[in-house]
Write a protein that holds these residues in place. Structure first.
Motif, PDB file in Angstrom:
ATOM      1  N   GLU A 120      11.661  12.807   1.157  1.00  0.00           N
ATOM      2  CA  GLU A 120      12.522  12.561  -0.002  1.00  0.00           C
ATOM      3  C   GLU A 120      12.271  11.202  -0.643  1.00  0.00           C
ATOM      4  O   GLU A 120      12.498  11.019  -1.836  1.00  0.00           O
ATOM      5  CB  GLU A 120      13.990  12.674   0.413  1.00  0.00           C
ATOM      6  CG  GLU A 120      14.431  14.090   0.755  1.00  0.00           C
ATOM      7  CD  GLU A 120      15.906  14.159   1.073  1.00  0.00           C
ATOM      8  OE1 GLU A 120      16.583  13.108   0.955  1.00  0.00           O
ATOM      9  OE2 GLU A 120      16.392  15.253   1.426  1.00  0.00           O
ATOM     10  N   ALA A 121      11.814  10.248   0.142  1.00  0.00           N
ATOM     11  CA  ALA A 121      11.591   8.901  -0.383  1.00  0.00           C
ATOM     12  C   ALA A 121      10.294   8.784  -1.179  1.00  0.00           C
ATOM     13  O   ALA A 121      10.020   7.737  -1.754  1.00  0.00           O
ATOM     14  CB  ALA A 121      11.577   7.884   0.759  1.00  0.00           C
ATOM     15  N   TRP A 122       9.498   9.850  -1.212  1.00  0.00           N
ATOM     16  CA  TRP A 122       8.257   9.819  -1.965  1.00  0.00           C
ATOM     17  C   TRP A 122       8.530  10.249  -3.406  1.00  0.00           C
ATOM     18  O   TRP A 122       9.092  11.316  -3.644  1.00  0.00           O
ATOM     19  CB  TRP A 122       7.222  10.756  -1.351  1.00  0.00           C
ATOM     20  CG  TRP A 122       6.673  10.320  -0.028  1.00  0.00           C
ATOM     21  CD1 TRP A 122       7.185   9.378   0.808  1.00  0.00           C
ATOM     22  CD2 TRP A 122       5.513  10.846   0.613  1.00  0.00           C
ATOM     23  NE1 TRP A 122       6.419   9.274   1.933  1.00  0.00           N
ATOM     24  CE2 TRP A 122       5.384  10.160   1.849  1.00  0.00           C
ATOM     25  CE3 TRP A 122       4.584  11.821   0.278  1.00  0.00           C
ATOM     26  CZ2 TRP A 122       4.337  10.436   2.730  1.00  0.00           C
ATOM     27  CZ3 TRP A 122       3.557  12.090   1.154  1.00  0.00           C
ATOM     28  CH2 TRP A 122       3.426  11.395   2.367  1.00  0.00           C
ATOM     29  N   ASP A 123       8.124   9.427  -4.354  1.00  0.00           N
ATOM     30  CA  ASP A 123       8.298   9.730  -5.775  1.00  0.00           C
ATOM     31  C   ASP A 123       6.943  10.060  -6.388  1.00  0.00           C
ATOM     32  O   ASP A 123       5.969   9.317  -6.204  1.00  0.00           O
ATOM     33  CB  ASP A 123       8.897   8.530  -6.514  1.00  0.00           C
ATOM     34  CG  ASP A 123      10.311   8.212  -6.043  1.00  0.00           C
ATOM     35  OD1 ASP A 123      11.073   9.163  -5.820  1.00  0.00           O
ATOM     36  OD2 ASP A 123      10.632   7.023  -5.895  1.00  0.00           O
ATOM     37  N   LEU A 124       6.887  11.158  -7.147  1.00  0.00           N
ATOM     38  CA  LEU A 124       5.633  11.545  -7.779  1.00  0.00           C
ATOM     39  C   LEU A 124       5.248  10.538  -8.849  1.00  0.00           C
ATOM     40  O   LEU A 124       6.028  10.221  -9.737  1.00  0.00           O
ATOM     41  CB  LEU A 124       5.760  12.934  -8.405  1.00  0.00           C
ATOM     42  CG  LEU A 124       4.472  13.490  -9.028  1.00  0.00           C
ATOM     43  CD1 LEU A 124       3.456  13.831  -7.942  1.00  0.00           C
ATOM     44  CD2 LEU A 124       4.773  14.714  -9.880  1.00  0.00           C
ATOM     45  N   GLN A 140       0.822  -1.215   0.000  1.00  0.00           N
ATOM     46  CA  GLN A 140       0.000   0.000   0.000  1.00  0.00           C
ATOM     47  C   GLN A 140       0.863   1.276   0.000  1.00  0.00           C
ATOM     48  O   GLN A 140       0.770   2.112   0.901  1.00  0.00           O
ATOM     49  CB  GLN A 140      -0.928   0.002   1.222  1.00  0.00           C
ATOM     50  CG  GLN A 140      -1.796  -1.246   1.331  1.00  0.00           C
ATOM     51  CD  GLN A 140      -2.259  -1.517   2.745  1.00  0.00           C
ATOM     52  OE1 GLN A 140      -3.173  -0.854   3.223  1.00  0.00           O
ATOM     53  NE2 GLN A 140      -1.612  -2.476   3.408  1.00  0.00           N
ATOM     54  N   PRO A 141       1.721   1.442  -1.015  1.00  0.00           N
ATOM     55  CA  PRO A 141       2.712   2.518  -0.974  1.00  0.00           C
ATOM     56  C   PRO A 141       2.202   3.870  -1.431  1.00  0.00           C
ATOM     57  O   PRO A 141       2.967   4.843  -1.462  1.00  0.00           O
ATOM     58  CB  PRO A 141       3.787   2.005  -1.934  1.00  0.00           C
ATOM     59  CG  PRO A 141       2.989   1.282  -2.976  1.00  0.00           C
ATOM     60  CD  PRO A 141       1.856   0.619  -2.224  1.00  0.00           C
ATOM     61  N   TRP A 142       0.934   3.975  -1.842  1.00  0.00           N
ATOM     62  CA  TRP A 142       0.420   5.243  -2.364  1.00  0.00           C
ATOM     63  C   TRP A 142       0.249   6.260  -1.247  1.00  0.00           C
ATOM     64  O   TRP A 142      -0.120   5.942  -0.122  1.00  0.00           O
ATOM     65  CB  TRP A 142      -0.899   5.011  -3.089  1.00  0.00           C
ATOM     66  CG  TRP A 142      -1.843   4.120  -2.321  1.00  0.00           C
ATOM     67  CD1 TRP A 142      -2.639   4.446  -1.259  1.00  0.00           C
ATOM     68  CD2 TRP A 142      -2.061   2.721  -2.561  1.00  0.00           C
ATOM     69  NE1 TRP A 142      -3.345   3.347  -0.828  1.00  0.00           N
ATOM     70  CE2 TRP A 142      -3.016   2.278  -1.595  1.00  0.00           C
ATOM     71  CE3 TRP A 142      -1.563   1.811  -3.496  1.00  0.00           C
ATOM     72  CZ2 TRP A 142      -3.470   0.954  -1.549  1.00  0.00           C
ATOM     73  CZ3 TRP A 142      -2.011   0.497  -3.433  1.00  0.00           C
ATOM     74  CH2 TRP A 142      -2.959   0.088  -2.479  1.00  0.00           C
ATOM     75  N   ARG A 143       0.532   7.513  -1.576  1.00  0.00           N
ATOM     76  CA  ARG A 143       0.346   8.620  -0.646  1.00  0.00           C
ATOM     77  C   ARG A 143      -0.350   9.744  -1.407  1.00  0.00           C
ATOM     78  O   ARG A 143       0.217  10.296  -2.360  1.00  0.00           O
ATOM     79  CB  ARG A 143       1.693   9.115  -0.084  1.00  0.00           C
ATOM     80  CG  ARG A 143       2.553   8.018   0.561  1.00  0.00           C
ATOM     81  CD  ARG A 143       1.987   7.534   1.887  1.00  0.00           C
ATOM     82  NE  ARG A 143       2.834   6.510   2.493  1.00  0.00           N
ATOM     83  CZ  ARG A 143       2.605   5.192   2.422  1.00  0.00           C
ATOM     84  NH1 ARG A 143       1.548   4.738   1.739  1.00  0.00           N
ATOM     85  NH2 ARG A 143       3.420   4.334   3.013  1.00  0.00           N
ATOM     86  N   PHE A 144      -1.566  10.078  -1.017  1.00  0.00           N
ATOM     87  CA  PHE A 144      -2.339  11.125  -1.672  1.00  0.00           C
ATOM     88  C   PHE A 144      -2.137  12.447  -0.917  1.00  0.00           C
ATOM     89  O   PHE A 144      -2.293  12.496   0.302  1.00  0.00           O
ATOM     90  CB  PHE A 144      -3.828  10.773  -1.686  1.00  0.00           C
ATOM     91  CG  PHE A 144      -4.202   9.707  -2.684  1.00  0.00           C
ATOM     92  CD1 PHE A 144      -4.718  10.054  -3.925  1.00  0.00           C
ATOM     93  CD2 PHE A 144      -4.037   8.361  -2.381  1.00  0.00           C
ATOM     94  CE1 PHE A 144      -5.077   9.079  -4.855  1.00  0.00           C
ATOM     95  CE2 PHE A 144      -4.398   7.379  -3.305  1.00  0.00           C
ATOM     96  CZ  PHE A 144      -4.910   7.740  -4.539  1.00  0.00           C
ATOM     97  N   PHE A 195       1.884  10.073  -4.661  1.00  0.00           N
ATOM     98  CA  PHE A 195       3.278   9.676  -4.544  1.00  0.00           C
ATOM     99  C   PHE A 195       3.379   8.190  -4.224  1.00  0.00           C
ATOM    100  O   PHE A 195       2.449   7.583  -3.678  1.00  0.00           O
ATOM    101  CB  PHE A 195       3.974  10.456  -3.426  1.00  0.00           C
ATOM    102  CG  PHE A 195       4.122  11.925  -3.707  1.00  0.00           C
ATOM    103  CD1 PHE A 195       5.259  12.423  -4.310  1.00  0.00           C
ATOM    104  CD2 PHE A 195       3.105  12.805  -3.357  1.00  0.00           C
ATOM    105  CE1 PHE A 195       5.394  13.776  -4.568  1.00  0.00           C
ATOM    106  CE2 PHE A 195       3.233  14.172  -3.613  1.00  0.00           C
ATOM    107  CZ  PHE A 195       4.381  14.655  -4.213  1.00  0.00           C
ATOM    108  N   CYS A 196       4.520   7.618  -4.545  1.00  0.00           N
ATOM    109  CA  CYS A 196       4.871   6.267  -4.123  1.00  0.00           C
ATOM    110  C   CYS A 196       5.931   6.384  -3.034  1.00  0.00           C
ATOM    111  O   CYS A 196       6.984   7.002  -3.251  1.00  0.00           O
ATOM    112  CB  CYS A 196       5.408   5.459  -5.295  1.00  0.00           C
ATOM    113  SG  CYS A 196       6.025   3.818  -4.835  1.00  0.00           S
ATOM    114  N   ASP A 197       5.648   5.813  -1.885  1.00  0.00           N
ATOM    115  CA  ASP A 197       6.591   5.856  -0.769  1.00  0.00           C
ATOM    116  C   ASP A 197       7.600   4.719  -0.922  1.00  0.00           C
ATOM    117  O   ASP A 197       7.330   3.574  -0.552  1.00  0.00           O
ATOM    118  CB  ASP A 197       5.823   5.727   0.552  1.00  0.00           C
ATOM    119  CG  ASP A 197       6.731   5.809   1.764  1.00  0.00           C
ATOM    120  OD1 ASP A 197       7.958   5.960   1.589  1.00  0.00           O
ATOM    121  OD2 ASP A 197       6.207   5.724   2.902  1.00  0.00           O
TER     122      ASP A 197
END
Length: 221
Positions: free
Chosen positions: A181-185, A63-67, A120-122
């Motif tokens: 920083e570890a979150w990628d768009l 569940q790596p999504w971050r809204f 983002f993907c964490d």
């Protein structure tokens, strides 16, 4: 007063022909929207769509999504400025005929959409304990994309339109939104009530690219 019975106790639901037809309509009418009405999106509707997005499949149940909802006017304006810069560069990369066609396309609803969501993907998540990622680490990002698609379908079912804006520089947007920083768009979404409804994709309607008949072809080996 006793609790209402849990429908799941009676086994899995039955999806009949009528449901499958409606599901087909949902997929067909899930269009990339660039023209939005100014009406605000009800908070409970947005939350319901996010709840459904969280049911998306993910590698190792990570569940790596971050809204991230972007509400600050200055940040939204900066995102729009980045789009305009990237859009101009993309336009100028084409030859004359294709450049003119590109210039006539509306490719984002950033100024009109009442809701902006950055997804983002964490990459640093410990959820899932790395299961399924040893040989395909990109599965984390694919999982976040699955959540975007689930959100998109849920939004359409609630009468909302979604536009996926990809003409942005991810590193700039990540810095602008001040996320870890570890979150990628993965996606920048415009969300709101559409001004108009179309079953065909906008890029088909305006002559950019026809539907590819081979896209549903099943290859055999």
């Amino acid at each position: 007063m006793p609790d209402a019975p849990d429908p799941r106790e009676n086994g899995p639901p039955v999806f009949d022909a009528a449901f499958r037809a409606r599901l087909g309509d949902l997929f067909a009418w899930r269009r990339d929207v660039r023209r939005f009405r100014a009406d605000p999106v009800e908070e409970e509707v947005l939350r319901a769509c996010l709840g459904l997005a969280a049911l998306a499949p993910s590698v190792g149940n990570s569940q790596p999504w971050r809204f991230v909802r972007v509400s600050d006017p200055a940040r939204r304006a900066a995102v729009t400025a980045d789009f305009e810069r990237c859009n101009a560069a993309a336009r100028d990369s084409y030859g004359d005929a294709r450049r003119a066609l590109y210039a006539g396309l509306k490719l984002a609803g950033l100024k009109e959409a009442p809701v902006h969501l950055a997804v983002f993907c964490d990459g640093a998540t410990e959820a899932g304990h790395g299961l399924g990622r040893a040989t395909m680490p990109e599965m984390l990002r694919y999982s976040a994309v699955a959540a975007v698609h689930a959100f998109w379908l849920a939004a359409r079912a609630h009468g909302l339109g979604v536009g996926w804006v990809s003409i942005l520089e991810p590193a700039r947007i990540t810095r602008l939104l001040d996320v870890p920083e570890a979150w990628d768009l993965v996606a920048y979404l415009c969300v709101g009530r559409p001004q108009e409804e179309h079953a065909d994709p906008e890029l088909v309607r305006h002559g950019w690219q026809a539907r590819a008949p081979e896209s549903a072809h099943l290859h055999e080996r």
